[in-house]
Design a protein around this motif. Structure first.
Motif, short mmCIF file in Angstrom:
data_model
loop_
_atom_site.label_atom_id
_atom_site.label_comp_id
_atom_site.label_asym_id
_atom_site.label_seq_id
_atom_site.Cartn_x
_atom_site.Cartn_y
_atom_site.Cartn_z
N VAL A 1 13.76 -14.26 -15.85
CA VAL A 1 12.82 -13.15 -16.15
C VAL A 1 11.96 -12.89 -14.64
O VAL A 1 11.61 -11.79 -14.13
CB VAL A 1 11.63 -13.27 -17.14
CG1 VAL A 1 10.58 -12.11 -17.01
CG2 VAL A 1 12.50 -13.28 -18.52
N GLU A 2 11.44 -14.12 -14.09
CA GLU A 2 11.01 -13.94 -12.77
C GLU A 2 11.96 -13.26 -11.65
O GLU A 2 11.47 -12.70 -10.93
CB GLU A 2 10.40 -15.18 -12.26
CG GLU A 2 9.22 -15.73 -13.07
CD GLU A 2 8.83 -17.23 -12.71
OE1 GLU A 2 7.42 -17.68 -12.73
OE2 GLU A 2 9.73 -17.82 -12.21
N ASN A 3 12.99 -13.91 -11.76
CA ASN A 3 14.16 -13.26 -10.84
C ASN A 3 14.17 -11.86 -10.96
O ASN A 3 14.46 -11.19 -10.03
CB ASN A 3 15.53 -13.91 -11.13
CG ASN A 3 16.40 -13.71 -9.85
OD1 ASN A 3 16.31 -14.29 -9.12
ND2 ASN A 3 17.47 -13.04 -10.27
N ALA A 4 14.50 -11.23 -12.33
CA ALA A 4 14.61 -9.86 -12.47
C ALA A 4 13.16 -9.17 -11.96
O ALA A 4 13.31 -8.01 -11.33
CB ALA A 4 14.56 -9.67 -13.83
N PHE A 5 12.09 -9.50 -12.16
CA PHE A 5 10.76 -8.79 -11.58
C PHE A 5 10.99 -8.84 -10.09
O PHE A 5 10.42 -8.20 -9.53
CB PHE A 5 9.61 -9.78 -12.05
CG PHE A 5 9.26 -9.37 -13.57
CD1 PHE A 5 9.28 -8.16 -14.02
CD2 PHE A 5 8.59 -10.37 -14.13
CE1 PHE A 5 9.06 -7.89 -15.44
CE2 PHE A 5 8.17 -10.13 -15.46
CZ PHE A 5 8.58 -8.92 -16.16
N LYS A 6 11.32 -9.91 -9.54
CA LYS A 6 11.41 -10.13 -8.00
C LYS A 6 12.33 -8.97 -7.53
O LYS A 6 11.91 -8.41 -6.25
CB LYS A 6 11.86 -11.47 -7.64
CG LYS A 6 11.78 -11.87 -6.24
CD LYS A 6 12.32 -13.22 -5.85
CE LYS A 6 11.75 -14.13 -6.52
NZ LYS A 6 12.24 -15.62 -5.99
N TYR A 7 13.32 -8.86 -8.17
CA TYR A 7 14.25 -7.82 -7.55
C TYR A 7 14.45 -6.45 -7.96
O TYR A 7 15.11 -5.67 -8.09
CB TYR A 7 15.84 -8.43 -7.60
CG TYR A 7 16.07 -9.78 -6.75
CD1 TYR A 7 16.31 -9.47 -5.15
CD2 TYR A 7 16.13 -11.11 -7.40
CE1 TYR A 7 16.55 -10.49 -4.66
CE2 TYR A 7 16.08 -12.14 -6.31
CZ TYR A 7 16.38 -11.88 -5.14
OH TYR A 7 16.77 -13.00 -4.34
N THR A 8 13.08 -6.21 -8.83
CA THR A 8 13.03 -4.85 -9.51
C THR A 8 11.72 -4.32 -8.94
O THR A 8 10.78 -4.48 -9.56
CB THR A 8 13.27 -4.85 -11.11
OG1 THR A 8 14.21 -5.68 -11.49
CG2 THR A 8 13.04 -3.64 -11.68
N PRO A 9 11.80 -3.46 -7.77
CA PRO A 9 10.43 -3.07 -7.12
C PRO A 9 9.99 -1.76 -7.81
O PRO A 9 8.94 -1.47 -8.03
CB PRO A 9 11.02 -2.49 -5.77
CG PRO A 9 12.39 -2.25 -5.89
CD PRO A 9 13.01 -3.14 -7.04
N SER A 10 10.74 -1.04 -8.65
CA SER A 10 10.51 -0.07 -9.83
C SER A 10 11.54 0.04 -10.99
O SER A 10 12.66 -0.56 -10.97
CB SER A 10 10.54 1.20 -9.02
OG SER A 10 11.70 1.72 -8.53
N GLY A 11 11.11 0.75 -11.98
CA GLY A 11 12.14 0.77 -13.17
C GLY A 11 11.49 -0.19 -14.12
O GLY A 11 10.32 -0.50 -14.52
N HIS A 12 12.32 -0.96 -14.75
CA HIS A 12 11.92 -1.66 -15.81
C HIS A 12 12.90 -2.98 -15.99
O HIS A 12 13.94 -2.94 -15.72
CB HIS A 12 11.86 -1.09 -17.49
CG HIS A 12 13.31 -0.65 -17.81
ND1 HIS A 12 13.98 0.42 -17.55
CD2 HIS A 12 14.20 -1.41 -18.56
CE1 HIS A 12 15.07 0.30 -17.99
NE2 HIS A 12 15.39 -0.45 -18.64
N VAL A 13 12.07 -4.00 -16.86
CA VAL A 13 13.13 -5.27 -16.96
C VAL A 13 13.02 -5.58 -18.48
O VAL A 13 11.75 -5.30 -19.35
CB VAL A 13 12.37 -6.43 -16.52
CG1 VAL A 13 13.14 -7.75 -16.83
CG2 VAL A 13 12.37 -6.35 -14.90
N GLU A 14 14.07 -5.70 -19.30
CA GLU A 14 14.07 -5.78 -20.72
C GLU A 14 14.87 -7.02 -21.15
O GLU A 14 15.52 -7.66 -20.43
CB GLU A 14 15.10 -4.82 -21.16
CG GLU A 14 15.06 -4.57 -22.72
CD GLU A 14 16.16 -3.49 -23.26
OE1 GLU A 14 16.30 -3.30 -24.39
OE2 GLU A 14 17.04 -3.01 -22.46
N LEU A 15 14.16 -7.51 -22.32
CA LEU A 15 14.42 -8.74 -22.98
C LEU A 15 14.95 -8.66 -24.25
O LEU A 15 14.16 -8.01 -25.06
CB LEU A 15 13.42 -10.00 -22.82
CG LEU A 15 13.61 -11.17 -23.54
CD1 LEU A 15 14.59 -12.02 -22.83
CD2 LEU A 15 12.21 -11.91 -23.87
N ARG A 16 16.18 -8.80 -24.71
CA ARG A 16 16.49 -8.70 -26.08
C ARG A 16 17.53 -9.89 -26.48
O ARG A 16 18.24 -10.69 -25.57
CB ARG A 16 17.19 -7.44 -26.27
CG ARG A 16 18.39 -7.18 -25.62
CD ARG A 16 18.80 -5.47 -25.52
NE ARG A 16 20.02 -5.10 -24.66
CZ ARG A 16 21.04 -5.25 -25.10
NH1 ARG A 16 21.51 -5.92 -26.27
NH2 ARG A 16 22.42 -5.13 -23.94
#
Length: 494
Positions: free
Chosen positions: A390-405
């Protein structure tokens, strides 16, 4: 095919070819000498016969019996003009005639010796063409019975072939045994090498047997090489163990001073920042009119220094924790696992992930698939695993969204972490779980040490799971962490 078998086959083939050539030479030599004397007697008999080459005289000619020595000659004269056949009495006694070719079959190369059979009796026959005015009118055949000679040569041929087969088989068997004995040191080399390869004992040596020949010197050379490899490996292993101990000890020892530094910085922040920001909303120091300009600058500099120290201390703490986790992995740390419900762990991670620093929107997708799923796991390490992705996804996503399912497939539970960030090239995927590797290192877009995914891979391996990566540069990345579902009475998914 082994070297031993190849050597034996080559030796046997060479021996067989040699024996065949030798046997053929013997057979033809004996064959020639066996019929040599018989041919001489037949030629002598032919020369003793005087037949007038006139049809009338030939028609009235009475062929006598001709006997030379103890061997009986068989003579037959055929008249192609009137069909008269005259023979010696010995042919009439056996009630046989020598084979007579047709006049059209006779040519200049027809005259000479030939082996024929008259009924059951074998003969060596000499054929002499009778001509008048270059016209063939008859055929003289002088033959000798060759039964004994043919039988002798047949037995000789059988003996040679049988001897060849027996000798080659014996030579093959003995050659295979000798090759095995000669190549036994190589088998010892292979067996010892396999033992070294499949085991961890580098002190194993190849047994030295036999004389000081080429194989003996090869064994000595290999044993010497193994000795040097063992010495070098032991030295490197000790150095590696010392390095692991140092990293583990240093990481453990650094945690205490770093915790103290962070605690003191947080205390100073609580004491100084309210004072610095008193009377102003932007905390730029203008709310402190009682202080001189120099004092306000010093206070602002102190504030910035505390914030820098707090940030660096936090980063160092994270790095030390990562190094300590990797040191545990290198040292063969065994996690104490137990059956854990998966849904509460994922929900806990999803709740705490909302507090992480981020620019992207955080979405919690459908988690119903793992409502009744339990896994055999270490709860704290499993939380750490999900937090890393999750932290890795936030780090490389400057815009948009991160989803967990969550999803379930067969006896595997999958946790999906999908982002719409910068993504990466497919060629980088095989390297992202290596230590200190960073996919965006050349671009410098994010900070980090490149240890997070290495730790995640170790945790996944310890839990017997796997990870799938789907990514495209500029279109985000999707990680699916697969964990085996535990077999228990409450699980409906296995």
């Amino acid at each position: 095919m082994s070297i031993r078998l190849r050597l034996t086959l080559w030796y046997s083939v060479i021996l067989a070819v040699t024996l065949i050539a030798f046997g053929v030479a013997i057979y033809f030599f004996v064959n020639y000498n066996t019929y040599k004397e018989m041919r001489a007697k037949i030629e002598q008999q032919v020369n003793a016969i005087n037949i007038t080459s006139t049809l009338d005289m030939f028609g009235n000619y009475q062929t006598p019996n001709f006997v030379i020595g103890d061997d009986e000659m068989f003579i037959q004269v055929d008249n192609y003009k009137n069909g008269v056949v005259k023979t010696t009495s010995n042919l009439r006694r056996i009630d046989q005639l020598l084979p007579k070719p047709g006049v059209k079959e006779i040519n200049d190369s027809f005259e000479g010796f030939e082996h024929v059979k008259a009924g059951p009796y074998p003969f060596l026959v000499y054929r002499h063409i009778l001509k008048q005015n270059n016209e063939i009118f008859g055929l003289l055949q002088v033959a000798a019975y060759s039964g004994r000679e043919d039988k002798f040569l047949t037995e000789l041929r059988t003996t040679l072939i049988s001897s060849l087969i027996i000798v080659v088989l014996i030579a093959f068997t003995i050659g295979l045994f000798l090759a095995r004995q000669a190549l036994r040191p190589i088998e010892n080399v292979i067996r010892s090498s396999d033992q070294i390869q499949n085991g961890s004992d580098l002190s194993v040596r190849i047994p030295r047997e036999g004389p000081n020949d080429e194989l003996g010197r090869l064994v000595d050379t290999l044993n010497g090489m193994l000795g040097r490899i063992e010495t070098t490996y032991n030295g490197l292993n000790e150095a590696y163990k010392a390095q692991r101990r140092f990293v583990s000890d240093a990481s453990h020892e650094l945690r205490t001073p770093l915790t103290t530094i962070r605690g003191n910085i947080e205390l100073l922040e609580r004491m100084w920042l309210p004072t610095l920001s008193q009377g102003t909303d932007d905390a730029d120091g203008e709310g402190l009119p009682q202080l001189s300009e120099q004092e306000r600058s010093r206070m602002m500099l102190t504030r910035e220094s505390m914030l820098d120290i707090a940030g660096e201390a936090k980063r160092m703490s994270s790095l030390v924790n990562d190094l300590l986790s990797l040191a545990r992995a290198d040292a063969g740390y065994q996690m104490e696992k137990s059956v854990q419900p998966l849904l509460p762990l994922v929900e806990d991670v999803a709740r705490k992930a909302q507090l992480l620093p981020r620019k992207a929107e955080w979405k919690i997708g459908n988690l119903d698939a793992i409502a009744n799923v339990e896994v055999y796991a270490h709860a704290d390490f499993l939380r750490q695993l999900f937090f890393i992705f999750v932290e890795n996804a936030f780090k490389y996503t400057p815009s948009g969204h991160v989803e967990l399912r969550a999803i379930v497939s067969g006896d595997q539970a999958g946790i999906v972490i999908k982002d719409t960030g910068i993504g990466m090239d497919h060629d980088q995927v095989p390297y992202i779980f290596e230590r200190f590797y960073r996919a965006d290192e050349s671009r410098g877009e994010t900070s980090g040490t490149g240890l997070g995914l290495s730790i995640a891979k170790w945790i996944i391996d310890e839990h017997g799971g796997s990870v799938e990566v789907s990514t495209r540069e500029g279109a985000g990345t999707t990680f699916i962490v697969w964990l085996p579902i535990a077999f228990h009475e409450k699980s409906n998914e296995v």
